[in-house]
Design a protein around this motif. Structure first.
Motif, short mmCIF file in Angstrom:
data_model
loop_
_atom_site.label_atom_id
_atom_site.label_comp_id
_atom_site.label_asym_id
_atom_site.label_seq_id
_atom_site.Cartn_x
_atom_site.Cartn_y
_atom_site.Cartn_z
N LEU A 425 0.87 -1.17 -0.15
CA LEU A 425 0.03 -0.05 0.11
C LEU A 425 0.74 1.34 0.09
CD1 LEU A 425 -2.66 1.28 0.21
CD2 LEU A 425 -2.56 1.23 2.93
N ASN A 426 0.60 2.12 -1.04
CA ASN A 426 1.48 3.26 -0.89
C ASN A 426 1.12 4.41 -0.23
OD1 ASN A 426 4.00 4.13 -1.72
ND2 ASN A 426 3.27 4.62 -3.96
N ARG A 427 0.97 3.98 0.94
CA ARG A 427 0.64 5.22 1.71
C ARG A 427 1.24 4.92 3.06
NH1 ARG A 427 -5.76 6.15 0.93
NH2 ARG A 427 -5.87 7.79 -0.31
N ARG A 428 2.06 6.02 3.35
CA ARG A 428 2.80 5.94 4.79
C ARG A 428 1.66 6.22 6.00
NH1 ARG A 428 6.42 10.55 3.61
NH2 ARG A 428 6.89 10.52 5.85
N GLY A 429 2.06 5.91 7.03
CA GLY A 429 1.34 6.43 8.18
C GLY A 429 0.04 5.55 8.62
N TYR A 430 -0.65 5.83 9.37
CA TYR A 430 -1.97 5.20 9.97
C TYR A 430 -3.10 5.44 9.23
CZ TYR A 430 -5.24 2.76 12.92
OH TYR A 430 -6.35 2.35 13.35
N ALA A 431 -3.44 6.86 8.99
CA ALA A 431 -4.49 7.03 8.06
C ALA A 431 -4.09 8.42 7.45
CB ALA A 431 -5.92 6.98 8.98
N PRO A 432 -4.84 8.46 6.01
CA PRO A 432 -4.60 9.74 5.27
C PRO A 432 -5.19 11.15 5.83
CG PRO A 432 -5.72 7.99 4.20
CD PRO A 432 -5.32 7.24 5.07
N VAL A 433 -6.31 10.53 6.45
CA VAL A 433 -7.43 11.80 6.88
C VAL A 433 -7.53 11.56 8.14
CG1 VAL A 433 -9.52 12.90 6.24
CG2 VAL A 433 -8.01 11.97 4.34
N THR A 434 -8.00 12.49 9.06
CA THR A 434 -8.43 12.79 10.37
C THR A 434 -9.83 13.62 10.49
OG1 THR A 434 -6.10 11.98 11.36
CG2 THR A 434 -8.10 12.95 12.76
N ILE A 435 -10.84 13.14 10.45
CA ILE A 435 -12.23 13.79 10.35
C ILE A 435 -12.75 13.73 11.63
CG2 ILE A 435 -13.63 11.94 9.70
CD1 ILE A 435 -14.62 13.67 7.51
N CYS A 436 -13.54 15.12 12.11
CA CYS A 436 -14.41 15.11 13.41
C CYS A 436 -15.63 14.63 12.84
CB CYS A 436 -14.32 16.53 13.51
SG CYS A 436 -15.75 16.67 15.16
N ARG A 437 -16.08 13.42 13.44
CA ARG A 437 -17.49 12.92 13.19
C ARG A 437 -18.83 13.59 13.74
NH1 ARG A 437 -16.81 9.00 10.13
NH2 ARG A 437 -15.27 7.61 10.41
N ALA A 438 -18.52 14.70 14.44
CA ALA A 438 -19.44 15.93 14.86
C ALA A 438 -19.63 17.06 13.89
CB ALA A 438 -18.93 16.45 16.30
N CYS A 439 -18.54 17.49 13.40
CA CYS A 439 -18.76 18.77 12.45
C CYS A 439 -18.22 18.42 11.03
CB CYS A 439 -18.06 20.07 12.95
SG CYS A 439 -16.24 19.98 13.02
N GLY A 440 -17.51 17.45 10.79
CA GLY A 440 -16.94 17.01 9.55
C GLY A 440 -15.45 17.64 9.25
N HIS A 441 -15.14 18.62 10.16
CA HIS A 441 -13.79 19.06 9.96
C HIS A 441 -12.79 18.05 9.67
CE1 HIS A 441 -10.72 22.03 10.60
NE2 HIS A 441 -10.03 21.18 11.20
N GLN A 442 -12.01 18.46 8.73
CA GLN A 442 -10.50 17.55 8.54
C GLN A 442 -9.57 18.18 8.92
OE1 GLN A 442 -10.49 16.49 4.23
NE2 GLN A 442 -12.52 15.45 4.40
N ILE A 443 -8.54 17.71 9.84
CA ILE A 443 -7.27 18.27 10.07
C ILE A 443 -6.43 18.57 9.24
CG2 ILE A 443 -5.67 18.02 11.91
CD1 ILE A 443 -7.47 17.05 13.65
N ALA A 444 -6.02 19.66 8.92
CA ALA A 444 -4.99 20.18 7.89
C ALA A 444 -3.72 20.75 8.43
CB ALA A 444 -5.79 21.30 7.07
N CYS A 445 -2.75 20.94 7.71
CA CYS A 445 -1.44 21.67 8.11
C CYS A 445 -1.82 22.88 8.38
CB CYS A 445 -0.46 21.19 7.03
SG CYS A 445 1.41 22.24 7.31
N ASP A 446 -1.15 23.59 9.08
CA ASP A 446 -1.45 25.09 9.32
C ASP A 446 -0.56 25.93 8.11
OD1 ASP A 446 -2.76 24.49 11.50
OD2 ASP A 446 -0.88 24.82 12.75
N HIS A 447 0.38 25.55 7.45
CA HIS A 447 1.16 25.87 6.50
C HIS A 447 1.16 25.70 5.02
CE1 HIS A 447 3.17 26.86 10.30
NE2 HIS A 447 3.35 25.47 10.50
#
Ligand code: ADP
Ligand code: ZN
Length: 729
Positions: A425-447
């Motif tokens: 699987l050509n994807r490092r790490g645990y999961a490519p996206v972290t999402i909030c089940r309450a509001c749908g927000h996806q955690i993004a880089c600040d920069h």
């Protein structure tokens, strides 16, 4: 052009400082050669430079400063001068940046320093112990060679005090020697293997090419395990016999140690190494010795192409299709293309080796510019793996699970037989996206305009663009809901979790670059897996590159569709290459291999081509499509990326550039854009890109230079030109 400048003559000096001008100096006392590496005053500083030619003399002679001194290294050769000049013209890179690439070794200005070395002496010790015997045996075995205290102690397996004891009696002699010592001469006739008929034919063609002393490029194509390495090592041997130097480029440092072992077995000694894992002292030694011709073979990363070879006769680019040959920051160059340029200037041969060549090389063979050699079968009893697709539309799989029942059964069968399986699987790490089940927000880089990837192993979220990490939050940064954040999609770490749940008794190993602090740790891990210390290997593309796991008989590709998404013009080519490479990991020894690809679109032409293995048909179709679209390798392209902290600025300039495109239209080229780059912000800089397309024969560089020169760039704005862009980000 004079070859030598007398004291007081005006010389033009190129420095590695970003000035983009050749500066006049007076030649120092004793004069200097054309090409000499020198130290010159620049403002209050002393900087490194190269005597590039005669001075221009457009400045008051009395005010011109003198060269401070000439460095004790071989002057730059005419061949290197031409290579840097032409590479700069091709990539539209300032000469100063090219010189920086060519002088990337520390302490070039230092006087040669000395160190203590130890060799066999003539004296007799007062008494003989086991430890002393070991030391003397090592020195006798290597008749006449000398070693540092540390090297000798390690080779003999004794402490340094044993050696010092022998020095007291003159049985070992201690001497001063220059720190930068020549590399041991490789013996071209030391340990050659008996080649198969196919291999011997190929080796013969390459040897004759090398012996001709002329330029030529050969594409050495052969399935993984067919013996390409054995064959090109014969070309290296011939090059050494001719008294010329050879360079082997590898795409991945993790592959070097395995390769060095093979070089030692073939030539009796280790070659010189040049890559980011090499110590500073060793880099300095390598740079100097290469220049003196005291290193016969260099094994390295793409920047080894810029070393000052005394007489380079052969360059091998192994896994020539690999994207890591393209440098994507600083000087944007493709080492494969620059290899061909350097070789053509220096009457050297190029060997491009790959199981899945790039379309560029395929097209150059078609056009008669490259010769093609093909090894069609694997060495020994190994055969190519059987390929199959798993249609994910009909597999019964709950959400949050990725290993289909069909693949599970195949793995179970391997476990029962004591064979290894690889889940790719050509994807490092645990999961490519972290999402909030309450509001749908996806955690993004600040920069950056990128989502943060969860790395459970590191216990952090990480941006794969800028490398920024932060702790995994428990509270949503948007709506402040607690414990509602959840991972979406799989990464290799999550695959490992699933594998442990499915096969609790299996030994599972993850191979991803994040998990190893050093190249050595990675190497040891790979060696353990090779010995059979794992039943299931879960890996990213790190495993696709050249490692040989003899017990591996099953490859399961978790998501074969992954690379087909997106608009990259090479998406099909890349997927085809990667899938074939990964599949090639299976069945490299006696037991036959199988590769199963999980896909939602088994009828996709690329997937069908991978399964069918009809390579010529795939390439012919791919070539026809690119030809019709006028894109590389049948047309020329350049990417222009404008970046700035100020978003308005980049769009304004982008629009102005698109409007004022007369210099491009004159050569029939077209501009596309400006458009936000696929990653619209990196490290806080907004990015806009333009794409220029031209016919294959069009003088693109000259037109780009004239075009860009029309605009005045704000000081905060950076403009990067990427000739033949490989990735679109
Ligand atoms: P490739 O570079 O095409 O992947 P290699 O050169 O690495 O192939 O060969 C695969 C394996 O087979 C290696 O372990 C290599 O030493 C072995 N091998 C290939 N050809 C021969 C040969 N003629 N004699 C002995 N071993 C060979
Ligand atoms: Zn970032």
């Amino acid at each position: 052009m004079p070859e030598f400048f007398h004291e007081g003559d005006l010389v033009g000096v190129l420095t590695a400082q970003p000035l983009d001008r050749i500066l006049d100096y007076k030649a120092p006392e004793g004069g200097c050669m054309l090409g000499a590496f020198v130290e010159v005053p620049l403002g209050p500083r002393k900087v490194l430079g190269v005597v590039w030619g005669s001075g221009k003399g457009d400045f008051d002679y009395a005010k011109v400063r003198s060269v401070i001194g000439v460095l004790d290294v071989a002057p730059m050769r005419a061949e290197m001068h031409d290579f840097l000049t032409r590479a700069a013209e091709y990539t539209l890179t300032p000469m100063s940046a090219m010189l920086r690439l060519a002088t990337r070794a520390p302490g070039l200005g230092d006087a040669p320093s000395m160190r203590k070395v130890f060799r066999l002496g003539t004296g007799t010790p007062d008494r003989i112990t086991d430890a002393r015997t070991k030391v003397l045996d090592v020195l006798r075995d290597y008749g006449g060679l000398s070693f540092t205290l540390g090297e000798l102690a390690e080779m003999a397996g004794v402490t340094s005090s044993v050696i010092k004891g022998l020095v007291k009696y003159g049985a070992v002699s201690e001497e001063d020697a220059p720190r930068d010592t020549p590399y041991p001469a490789l013996d071209p006739d030391y340990g050659g293997k008996e080649l198969t008929a196919d291999q011997a034919d190929g080796a013969e063609v390459l040897k004759r090419a090398v012996a001709s002393g002329t330029y030529g490029t050969t594409l050495l194509k052969g399935v993984t395990g067919s013996g390409k390495t054995e064959v090109y090592l014969e070309a290296v041997a011939e090059c050494l016999r001719q008294g010329r130097q050879a360079l082997v480029l590898l795409p991945e440092i993790a592959l070097t140690s395995e390769f060095i072992t093979r070089v030692e077995a073939r030539f009796g000694f280790n070659p010189a190494e040049w890559h980011s894992g090499v110590t500073m002292t060793e880099r300095r030694r390598c740079w100097r010795m290469v220049g003196q011709g005291a290193a016969g073979l260099v094994v390295g990363a793409r920047s080894a192409l810029f070393l000052p070879y005394r007489d380079l006769g052969l360059i091998v680019v192994d896994e020539e299709h690999d994207t890591s040959y393209k440098q994507e920051d600083g000087v944007l160059y493709n080492a494969r293309d620059m290899t061909v340029l350097r070789a053509s200037i220096n009457n050297a041969q190029v060997v491009l080796a790959s199981a899945t060549p790039s379309l560029e090389s395929w097209a150059n063979v078609e056009a008669g510019k490259y010769t093609k050699l093909e090894l069609t079968s694997r060495f020994g009893p190994a055969v190519m793996p059987k390929m199959g697709a798993i249609d994910m539309r009909v597999e019964d799989l709950p959400g949050g699970r990725w290993v289909s029942p069909t693949l599970q059964a195949a793995i179970r069968a391997r476990l029962e037989k004591g064979e290894q399986s690889l889940l790719f699987l050509n994807r490092r790490g645990y999961a490519p996206v972290t999402i909030c089940r309450a509001c749908g927000h996806q955690i993004a880089c600040d920069h950056c305009d990128a989502r943060m990837v969860e790395h459970r192993f590191l216990k952090r979220l990480m941006c794969h663009q800028c490398g920024e990490t932060k702790p995994i939050p428990t509270v949503c940064p948007n709506c402040e809901a607690e414990d509602r954040l959840s991972p979406v999609g799989p990464g290799v770490e999550r695959m490992a979790e699933e594998a442990i749940a499915l096969f609790p008794d299996a030994r599972i190993a993850v191979l991803s670059s994040d998990h190893f602090g050093s190249a050595r740790a990675l190497k040891e891990h790979i060696a353990a897996i090779t010995r059979g210390d794992a039943d299931i290997i879960i890996g990213t593309q790190l495993v696709a590159k050249g490692h040989n796991f003899p017990l591996l008989t099953l490859v399961g590709v978790i998501d074969a569709d992954l690379g087909l998404q997106g608009s990259d013009l090479r998406a099909a080519e890349r997927t085809f290459q990667l899938m074939r490479q990964v599949a090639g990991r299976a069945g490299r020894a006696e037991a036959p291999g199988e590769a199963l690809m999980q896909t939602f679109q088994p009828e996709h032409p690329v997937i069908r081509a991978i399964l069918g293995g009809d390579e010529e048909a795939f390439w012919t179709a791919e070539a026809a499509e690119r030809k019709a679209a006028g894109v590389p390798p049948y047309g020329r392209m350049a990417g222009i990326v404008l970046s700035s902290p100020n978003v308005q600025e980049v769009f304004d300039l982008g629009a102005e550039m698109a409007r004022n495109d007369a210099p491009l239209r004159r050569i029939g080229a077209q501009v596309f854009g400006p458009a936000p780059a696929p990653i619209a912000r990196i490290r806080g800089r907004h990015r806009v890109r333009l794409l220029v397309k031209a016919d294959k024969g069009a003088p693109l560089q000259a037109a780009l230079t004239a075009w860009v020169a029309q605009f005045k760039l704000p000081s905060t704005l950076r403009l990067a030109i990427d000739i033949d862009p490989q990735s679109f980000y």
